[in-house]
Design a protein around this motif. Structure first.
Motif, mmCIF file in Angstrom:
data_model
loop_
_atom_site.group_PDB
_atom_site.id
_atom_site.type_symbol
_atom_site.label_atom_id
_atom_site.label_comp_id
_atom_site.label_asym_id
_atom_site.label_seq_id
_atom_site.Cartn_x
_atom_site.Cartn_y
_atom_site.Cartn_z
ATOM 1 N N VAL A 7 0.855 -1.176 0.000
ATOM 2 C CA VAL A 7 0.000 0.000 0.000
ATOM 3 C C VAL A 7 0.894 1.230 0.000
ATOM 4 C CG1 VAL A 7 -1.780 1.260 1.270
ATOM 5 C CG2 VAL A 7 -1.793 -1.237 1.269
ATOM 6 N N SER A 9 2.089 5.238 0.401
ATOM 7 C CA SER A 9 2.025 6.183 1.518
ATOM 8 C C SER A 9 0.809 7.083 1.375
ATOM 9 C CB SER A 9 3.282 7.052 1.536
ATOM 10 O OG SER A 9 4.436 6.263 1.631
ATOM 11 N N SER A 10 0.317 7.531 2.497
ATOM 12 C CA SER A 10 -0.809 8.468 2.482
ATOM 13 C C SER A 10 -0.297 9.850 2.079
ATOM 14 C CB SER A 10 -1.461 8.536 3.860
ATOM 15 O OG SER A 10 -0.574 9.177 4.771
ATOM 16 N N ALA A 11 -1.197 10.724 1.723
ATOM 17 C CA ALA A 11 -0.826 12.088 1.351
ATOM 18 C C ALA A 11 -0.084 12.774 2.500
ATOM 19 C CB ALA A 11 -2.059 12.888 0.952
ATOM 20 N N ALA A 12 -0.533 12.549 3.716
ATOM 21 C CA ALA A 12 0.110 13.163 4.884
ATOM 22 C C ALA A 12 1.530 12.619 5.072
ATOM 23 C CB ALA A 12 -0.722 12.910 6.142
ATOM 24 N N GLU A 13 1.705 11.316 4.865
ATOM 25 C CA GLU A 13 3.039 10.717 4.996
ATOM 26 C C GLU A 13 3.980 11.240 3.914
ATOM 27 O OE1 GLU A 13 2.007 6.320 6.880
ATOM 28 O OE2 GLU A 13 1.661 6.677 4.734
ATOM 29 N N ARG A 14 3.461 11.383 2.688
ATOM 30 C CA ARG A 14 4.292 11.920 1.605
ATOM 31 C C ARG A 14 4.675 13.362 1.881
ATOM 32 N NH1 ARG A 14 0.384 9.210 -1.439
ATOM 33 N NH2 ARG A 14 -0.544 11.191 -2.099
#
Length: 160
Positions: A7, A9-14
């Motif tokens: 899966v 990365s989320s937008a926040a993680e990126r």
């Protein structure tokens, strides 16, 4: 049933990763601006495992690098350089300067003036991009740039 193996990365993680990278790079640039070659030497050791006497290769070091190559590779490089230089010369010939008097006393146009100096980065490491050297250095030289500097990272603690 669909099973996800990986899966993204989320937008926040990126966004967090981008912020961290930006901060690290800004810190490196600032350190180099403040401390110059001393900082560059430290980063060379840290990132490249290379502790040179000089950050500029000597003629002997360059000769050693060239002599370590097979004749076939040198022939291929020279062949590529011939073709790339030729197309750069053809491209340069198409760049015509223009000067025209559109109204009495009103002269418009453009001139092609090469910059005085350029720095050309050649990706190196495990997968070097030799063509980048040809495309950037030869093109700049053909355009008439007076000072052309090529740079590439060392590989496994040695100049490539």
């Amino acid at each position: 049933m669909i099973k996800k193996l990986k899966v993204g990365s989320s937008a926040a993680e990126r966004q967090e990763a981008d912020t961290n990278v930006r901060s690290a790079v800004e810190g490196i640039i600032s350190n180099i601006e403040q401390r110059g070659d001393e900082a560059l030497r430290e980063y060379s050791i840290k990132f490249d495992k290379w502790e040179p006497k000089s950050l500029r290769l000597s003629e002997d070091e360059i000769t050693h690098c060239v002599e370590s190559l097979d004749k076939k590779i040198i022939d291929d490089i020279l062949c590529a350089q011939t073709h790339i230089k030729r197309i750069a010369q053809i491209q340069l010939a198409t760049l015509r300067e223009v000067e025209v008097e559109t109204l009495p006393g009103v002269i418009l146009g453009h001139k092609n003036i090469p910059v005085n100096a350029v720095g050309c980065y050649i990706p190196g490491g495990k997968y070097p991009m030799v063509a980048s050297a040809h495309m950037s250095i030869l093109t700049a030289k053909t355009a008439g740039v007076k000072r052309v500097i090529g740079m590439t990272p060392p590989y496994q603690g040695k100049p490539e």
